[in-house]
Write a protein that holds these residues in place. Structure first.
Motif, mmCIF file in Angstrom:
data_model
loop_
_atom_site.group_PDB
_atom_site.id
_atom_site.type_symbol
_atom_site.label_atom_id
_atom_site.label_comp_id
_atom_site.label_asym_id
_atom_site.label_seq_id
_atom_site.Cartn_x
_atom_site.Cartn_y
_atom_site.Cartn_z
ATOM 1 N N GLY A 25 56.173 90.250 39.942
ATOM 2 C CA GLY A 25 55.093 89.603 39.196
ATOM 3 C C GLY A 25 55.436 89.368 37.744
ATOM 4 O O GLY A 25 54.558 89.435 36.878
ATOM 5 N N ALA A 26 56.694 89.077 37.458
ATOM 6 C CA ALA A 26 57.141 88.944 36.060
ATOM 7 C C ALA A 26 56.559 87.724 35.363
ATOM 8 O O ALA A 26 56.435 87.700 34.141
ATOM 9 N N GLY A 27 56.205 86.684 36.118
ATOM 10 C CA GLY A 27 55.595 85.509 35.519
ATOM 11 C C GLY A 27 56.608 84.484 35.043
ATOM 12 O O GLY A 27 57.826 84.693 35.062
ATOM 13 N N GLY A 28 56.070 83.346 34.592
ATOM 14 C CA GLY A 28 56.913 82.234 34.177
ATOM 15 C C GLY A 28 57.501 82.392 32.790
ATOM 16 O O GLY A 28 56.855 82.922 31.883
ATOM 17 N N THR A 29 58.731 81.904 32.619
ATOM 18 C CA THR A 29 59.457 81.974 31.356
ATOM 19 C C THR A 29 60.030 80.598 31.041
ATOM 20 O O THR A 29 60.569 79.925 31.925
ATOM 21 N N ILE A 30 59.921 80.182 29.789
ATOM 22 C CA ILE A 30 60.503 78.899 29.377
ATOM 23 C C ILE A 30 61.982 79.110 29.053
ATOM 24 O O ILE A 30 62.323 79.946 28.212
ATOM 25 N N VAL A 31 62.841 78.357 29.732
ATOM 26 C CA VAL A 31 64.294 78.515 29.567
ATOM 27 C C VAL A 31 64.928 77.144 29.362
ATOM 28 O O VAL A 31 64.540 76.165 30.014
ATOM 29 N N GLU A 51 48.956 81.057 27.195
ATOM 30 C CA GLU A 51 47.941 81.106 28.239
ATOM 31 C C GLU A 51 48.576 80.991 29.621
ATOM 32 O O GLU A 51 47.952 81.280 30.633
ATOM 33 N N HIS A 52 49.800 80.528 29.663
ATOM 34 C CA HIS A 52 50.506 80.346 30.933
ATOM 35 C C HIS A 52 51.842 81.073 30.864
ATOM 36 O O HIS A 52 52.588 80.961 29.901
ATOM 37 N N GLY A 53 52.153 81.815 31.894
ATOM 38 C CA GLY A 53 53.411 82.549 31.911
ATOM 39 C C GLY A 53 53.360 83.804 31.063
ATOM 40 O O GLY A 53 52.308 84.232 30.583
ATOM 41 N N ASN A 54 54.522 84.413 30.855
ATOM 42 C CA ASN A 54 54.580 85.688 30.145
ATOM 43 C C ASN A 54 54.902 85.553 28.658
ATOM 44 O O ASN A 54 54.991 86.551 27.951
ATOM 45 N N GLY A 55 55.122 84.329 28.190
ATOM 46 C CA GLY A 55 55.353 84.109 26.761
ATOM 47 C C GLY A 55 56.804 84.131 26.334
ATOM 48 O O GLY A 55 57.133 83.750 25.209
#
Length: 363
Positions: A25-31, A51-55
């Motif tokens: 459940g780590a969530g979304g990450t911007i890469v 608000e979306h993903g884990n930041g």
């Protein structure tokens, strides 16, 4: 046909290695796509409010400002995707919003550097709940606490909600404090030295809607009197006095092994034992919680969902075919060793019995 006997050619996606799940459940990450495509290596990692993903946002060592400014060059993936490329990121996953890190790899190993403090991060950073849990363990079972601590536990605030969970019957006034599923009615329950007047008393719960640990019961209180408490003392087991503290074989705690605790009269504890001995004979192989209490806790949740967790939080339960009620409640962070504390009035009479499970300041 020529295809027979030859190894089937793998599709590109099949040739890719299976992704390891480092954090559930780590969530979304911007890469940046350069990292994913292998044209650059991880260099910068920082965390923003989102608000979306884990930041978390990751840039590569060849990414220019112009490159990352183009949204087409950035994409959202599961954090574990980044961890499969560079597993060291798992060490810093639980660092807070505002974290700004530089990734380094040299002859000393792989690590991060906090760009604001210069501190090297080479070991896994603990989850905030784990840090709070460890601090809480050290806090529990002290001989005494300031009066303000006990009073604060049952004062409504931004951290605390106080609710009445039910009533418990004390026909003899001999008080037992125990895990109701594991120890109530057994030789491992803790019978207390002080007695209270025979009667029925409300059980109050202090609930903390923690952002770190979720909704938790931080303390329970058996209210015996409406008089003002002027002092507090640790509840000693039957036959022991405060003066015995520290002597070999003298302990003041009660054990919790099913995540539940309760205040009960000694007669109710015995009735509990007899009921479940018979229930186990009639239901061989069945589980006391799963096959008996789960449905009752679910009904309690449906009646008061605001300050309960689905599955188990609190329950007023009457031993069948008796007039003995007890209130079962979850014990803070779960299993462990906890102590009871008497609140006493100016004459030394019992006002209440309190079982603290958590210091809400940590959560």
């Amino acid at each position: 046909m020529a295809l027979f006997g030859k190894k089937k050619q793998e599709k590109p996606e099949e040739a890719q290695r299976e992704m390891k799940e480092y954090i559930k459940g780590a969530g979304g990450t911007i890469v940046s796509k350069s990292i994913l495509e292998g044209t650059s290596k991880l260099k910068w990692l920082f965390r923003e409010e989102s608000e979306h993903g884990n930041g978390w946002i990751a840039f590569g060592d060849r990414d220019t400002q112009e490159y990352v400014n183009d949204v087409k060059n950035m994409t959202i993936v599961d954090f574990n995707t980044l961890a499969n490329i560079e597993p060291t990121v798992v060490n810093v996953f639980y660092m807070p919003i505002g974290t700004d890190l530089e990734f380094r790899s040299d002859n000393t190993g792989k690590y991060f550097v906090d760009t604001r403090t210069g501190k090297e991060i080479r070991e896994p950073v603990k989850h905030p709940a784990q840090i709070a849990f460890e601090k809480n363990l050290k806090f529990l079972n002290q001989e005494t606490y300031p009066s303000e601590f006990f009073e604060g536990l049952f004062t409504k605030s931004s951290q605390i909600e106080v609710l009445m969970a039910g009533e418990a019957d004390f026909p003899t006034g001999e008080v037992v404090i125990a895990d109701p599923l594991a120890y109530l009615g057994t030789k491992y329950e803790t019978v207390l030295d002080k007695r209270i007047p025979a009667g029925s008393y409300p059980v109050e719960l202090a609930v903390c809607p923690s952002t770190v640990a979720g909704l938790r019961i931080v303390a329970a209180r058996l209210r015996v009197s409406d008089k003002a408490a002027v002092r507090y003392e640790i509840a000693m087991p039957k036959g022991k006095k405060i003066e015995d503290l520290g002597k070999p074989g003298v302990w003041t705690f009660f054990g919790v092994d099913t995540g539940l605790a309760c205040f009960a009269d000694s007669r109710a504890a015995e009735a509990n034992r007899l009921f479940f001995e018979n229930w186990q004979r009639e239901n061989p192989g069945k589980n006391k919680y799963v096959d008996y209490f789960a449905a009752l806790f679910q009904k309690s949740y449906e009646n008061q969902p605001k300050y309960q967790n689905r599955g188990v939080s609190f329950l007023e339960w009457q031993v069948p075919k008796t007039d003995h009620r007890t209130v079962l409640f979850s014990s803070g962070m779960g299993d462990g060793m906890y102590s009871g504390y008497w609140a006493l009035d100016a004459q030394g009479e019992v006002v209440s019995l309190i079982a603290p499970f958590m210091n809400p300041e940590y959560f």
